[in-house]
Design an enzyme around this catalytic site. Structure first.
Site, short mmCIF file in Angstrom:
data_model
loop_
_atom_site.label_atom_id
_atom_site.label_comp_id
_atom_site.label_asym_id
_atom_site.label_seq_id
_atom_site.Cartn_x
_atom_site.Cartn_y
_atom_site.Cartn_z
CB CYS A 1 -0.99 -0.19 1.28
SG CYS A 1 -1.39 1.53 2.27
CB CYS B 1 1.16 1.26 4.30
SG CYS B 1 -0.62 1.19 4.37
C1 LIG Z 1 4.90 -1.10 7.22
C2 LIG Z 1 3.33 -1.12 7.55
C3 LIG Z 1 2.42 0.25 7.58
C4 LIG Z 1 1.35 0.25 7.57
N1 LIG Z 1 0.53 1.28 7.63
C5 LIG Z 1 -0.79 1.31 7.50
C6 LIG Z 1 -1.78 2.43 7.68
O1 LIG Z 1 -0.96 3.79 7.38
N2 LIG Z 1 -2.74 2.74 7.43
C7 LIG Z 1 -3.68 1.44 7.74
O2 LIG Z 1 -4.77 1.24 7.77
N3 LIG Z 1 -2.88 0.19 7.70
C8 LIG Z 1 -1.63 0.25 7.75
N4 LIG Z 1 -0.84 -0.98 7.85
C9 LIG Z 1 -1.75 -2.08 7.92
C10 LIG Z 1 -1.93 -2.66 9.57
O3 LIG Z 1 -0.56 -2.14 10.25
C11 LIG Z 1 -2.38 -3.94 9.75
O4 LIG Z 1 -1.54 -4.77 9.30
C12 LIG Z 1 -3.73 -3.97 9.14
O5 LIG Z 1 -4.70 -3.20 9.96
C13 LIG Z 1 -4.30 -5.40 9.68
O6 LIG Z 1 -4.37 -5.52 11.39
P1 LIG Z 1 -4.45 -6.50 12.15
O7 LIG Z 1 -5.49 -6.50 13.32
O8 LIG Z 1 -4.72 -7.94 11.26
O9 LIG Z 1 -3.26 -7.02 12.88
P2 LIG Z 1 -1.88 -6.31 12.37
O10 LIG Z 1 -1.91 -4.96 12.93
O11 LIG Z 1 -1.29 -6.78 11.08
O12 LIG Z 1 -0.83 -7.29 13.22
C14 LIG Z 1 -0.41 -8.69 13.14
C15 LIG Z 1 -0.09 -9.42 14.57
O13 LIG Z 1 0.97 -8.85 14.95
C16 LIG Z 1 0.75 -8.93 16.50
N5 LIG Z 1 0.75 -7.16 16.77
C17 LIG Z 1 0.09 -6.19 16.62
N6 LIG Z 1 0.38 -5.26 17.14
C18 LIG Z 1 1.65 -5.34 17.61
C19 LIG Z 1 2.42 -4.60 18.47
N7 LIG Z 1 2.36 -3.30 18.53
N8 LIG Z 1 3.68 -5.45 18.88
C20 LIG Z 1 3.83 -6.44 18.69
N9 LIG Z 1 2.96 -7.36 18.02
C21 LIG Z 1 1.92 -6.89 17.57
C22 LIG Z 1 -0.45 -9.57 16.72
O14 LIG Z 1 -0.24 -10.89 17.08
C23 LIG Z 1 -1.36 -9.46 15.27
O15 LIG Z 1 -2.10 -10.36 14.90
C24 LIG Z 1 0.54 -1.19 7.53
C25 LIG Z 1 1.08 -2.41 7.68
C26 LIG Z 1 2.62 -2.17 7.51
C27 LIG Z 1 3.15 -3.48 7.47
#
Ligand SMILES: Cc1cc2nc3c(=O)[nH]c(=O)nc-3n(C[C@H](O)[C@H](O)[C@H](O)COP(=O)(O)OP(=O)(O)OC[C@H]3O[C@@H](n4cnc5c(N)ncnc54)[C@H](O)[C@@H]3O)c2cc1C
Length: 583
Positions: free
Chosen positions: A395, A398
């Site tokens: 994205c 992101c």
């Molecule tokens: C580099 C990057 C930038 C992004 N920027 C954006 C953005 O600007 N806007 C947007 O809408 N989305 C963004 N995303 C996507 C977002 O971060 C999530 O991946 C997405 O919303 C899906 O969230 P999720 O609840 O599945 O868990 P995710 O946030 O994808 O986390 C995956 C797993 O990591 C673990 N986890 C979560 N948080 C933490 C933490 N703080 N410390 C340790 N472990 C953790 C948990 O086990 C979780 O299930 C970005 C992703 C990446 C890789």
């Protein structure tokens, strides 16, 4: 014994919401950092939002190859994932124009010759051993200075790159999620697999995802990546017969904990921003989403703790820049704006407590039994790999913020570990312009995330006691309108320092007794104010036709969206009388 790893340091997941509790591995309490942030926030917002120098960034957003996965890995097609780059030369502020850049000598760091890089590479690979998995293998980049923690963004005129207004492309909800996003996070966390040479196979089996190898229940139960990696490692260790102690993440040294905290804190900051600026897809309105916060942060105090840790860490780096920026040329071409930007960043650095009051970097990389120098080298290279992984984010928006923040943390690491305090090199490395911009904007992101968390905490408390939700302090969100840089008037600066109630955080500026201006000084200040007001009015007349056209277009577009039943975009302009400070 490392002072930061003594038992006085609480576990990271204790009392994250208790103001008196100390943030693990930092030197300040949550309450102290919140107090400090109340003062820092307006300054850093002002710098990030209102100066040309800090509100534009040049980076290679589209042309770098992802060295880890295929091109079709989780691309995001949502409109919210798109980045508006500056295509027209006239939209680019003078300071960032190619012709200006090519004229600049620029604060470019010295690059070590290739031979030196090869020499640096050998002992490190030896230390890691051959069985280290793919993501743990360190790659070297010809463009890197040996002291860089990040693959640098090349801002020279000949380099490929795009100009981006950070104000017009705010970090917010984009809808990017699923396998693609998970894979990126997982690859990033794998860079945390520092391990002793005898046990490298534990968490690094190439191609095996921790999520894939865990049963669904285990994966759901695992609360964050550290636990997922640990559980995954335990399974792998049982298969390979490796000792379970080798996987103990709790006893890891300070440096490895710091690496993990920086990543997890950055992840927590991104989650906070996307929950705070969330798109309600049924109404088309942007605003805070409490459920999103509860799911991702509220029940995970360790994540919040890591965000506070990052705040202490980055703020300490900005404080250390105070003297450095005195000789820095901000190159705006306008001496007035140049001096103003320097004054603003100096004021910000002045607010940061001197010495190791919030974070003490001098205790890191000093334990020779752990191979302090090699560990530092390893740490640095793993961080560079994280910056490369950012090129794989599917994205654009992101990727922009992911790359910028990695660069910001890389710069903080460089300032903390290469700028003295027991880590003295022969000479201080120079900071590129993109590094400074990334550092300040990363601080702005963390500082705003702490403010957003305050709002969410109050909302949860209000919900629990049946009270109406608190006012959304959306004022801290950047306005897409570019306004003239708002100088911080000397008098205003000092006013802001008044509400400090903790002696421990008294800074140079606090200790400076306030001088009453003489009549001549007061007269000069008034004349200067009148002169700035006249210039402001004339400038407003000059830009009025263009601004009026933009407003008409934006409103026509909003009407059209309403008419065809699409989500109505947020208003991007507002009427505002300038405050004294903004003149
Ligand atoms: C580099 C990057 C930038 C992004 N920027 C954006 C953005 O600007 N806007 C947007 O809408 N989305 C963004 N995303 C996507 C977002 O971060 C999530 O991946 C997405 O919303 C899906 O969230 P999720 O609840 O599945 O868990 P995710 O946030 O994808 O986390 C995956 C797993 O990591 C673990 N986890 C979560 N948080 C933490 C933490 N703080 N410390 C340790 N472990 C953790 C948990 O086990 C979780 O299930 C970005 C992703 C990446 C890789």
């Amino acid at each position: 014994q490392n002072p930061s790893s003594t038992s006085s340091n609480p576990r990271p997941d204790t009392c994250a919401f208790e103001p008196q509790a100390k943030v693990s591995d930092a030197c300040a309490s949550y309450g102290d950092l919140d107090t400090l942030n109340s003062r820092v926030h307006p300054y850093v917002r002002n710098l990030a939002k209102n100066t040309d120098f800090f509100s534009y960034y040049r980076l290679n957003l589209y042309n770098k190859n992802c060295p880890f996965f295929g091109d079709d890995e989780g691309l995001c097609g949502n409109i919210a994932c798109a980045v508006t780059t500056l295509e027209k030369e006239e939209d680019i502020p003078d300071i960032w124009k190619a012709e200006e850049l090519s004229r600049l000598e620029g604060p470019k760091a010295h690059h070590p010759p290739r031979k030196q890089q090869v020499e640096l590479k050998r002992p490190l690979q030896g230390e890691l051993g051959d069985a280290v998995g793919e993501s743990c293998v360190v790659e070297y980049d010809d463009e890197c200075d040996e002291r860089d923690y990040c693959v640098p963004e090349d801002e020279s005129a000949s380099a490929k790159g795009d100009y981006v207004s950070l104000v017009n492309n705010p970090e917010r909800f984009t809808g990017y999620s699923g396998e693609g996003a998970h894979k990126i996070w997982e690859t990033i966390y794998r860079e945390n697999c520092f391990s002793k040479p005898t046990e490298p196979q534990s968490v690094s089996s190439p191609g095996l995802s921790p999520f894939q190898s865990l049963s669904q229940n285990q994966a759901l139960a695992a609360q964050d990546f550290r636990q997922v990696m640990k559980a995954h490692g335990r399974e792998q260790a049982q298969l390979s017969g490796a000792p379970l102690e080798s996987l103990d993440f709790e006893d890891e040294c300070l440096e490895k904990r710091v690496f993990y905290r920086v990543i997890s804190g950055m992840h927590a900051s991104i989650s906070t921003h996307l929950c705070y600026d969330y798109l309600n897809q049924s109404t088309g309105k942007w605003g805070p989403n409490l459920e999103c916060y509860k799911e991702r942060l509220h029940n995970y105090p360790e994540r919040i703790s890591n965000l506070y840790f990052n705040y202490a860490f980055v703020l300490r780096a900005v404080g250390k820049l105070r003297d450095y920026v005195q000789d820095y040329t901000f190159c705006t071409g306008d001496p007035e704006q140049d001096a103003l930007t320097k004054r603003m960043i100096t004021t910000l650095a002045d607010v940061v407590p001197e010495g190791p009051k919030i974070f003490d970097e001098s205790v890191m990389f000093t334990d020779n039994t752990l191979g302090g120098i090699e560990l530092k080298e390893d740490f640095r290279n793993r961080f560079r790999n994280v910056s490369r992984i950012m090129d794989c984010v599917g994205c654009d928006k992101c990727r922009l913020w992911g790359k910028l923040q990695t660069n910001g943390f890389g710069t903080a690491l460089k300032v903390l570990f290469e700028f003295g305090n027991g880590h003295e090199g022969d000479e201080k490395p120079l900071l590129r312009r993109t590094e400074l911009v990334a550092l300040i904007n990363t601080l702005d992101k963390i500082s705003s995330a702490l403010k957003a968390l305050e709002f969410f905490r109050e909302s949860v408390a209000a919900e629990a006691s049946g009270l109406p939700p608190p006012n959304n302090k959306k004022a801290s969100q950047p306005s897409p309108n570019l306004q003239p840089p708002a100088p911080i008037d000397d008098a205003d600066e000092l006013d802001d320092f008044d509400d400090l109630d903790s002696d421990a955080f008294a800074t140079k500026a606090d200790k400076t007794p306030r001088k009453q201006p003489t009549i001549a000084e007061a007269f000069r200040q008034e004349i200067s104010l009148v002169w700035r007001a006249i210039k402001y009015v004339l400038r407003s007349y000059a830009i009025f036709p263009k601004r009026a056209g933009e407003i008409l277009l934006a409103e026509a577009w909003r009407l059209y969206a309403q008419w065809i039943g699409r989500p109505v975009p947020e208003r991007t302009w507002e009427f505002k009388f300038p405050s004294r400070g903004e003149l």
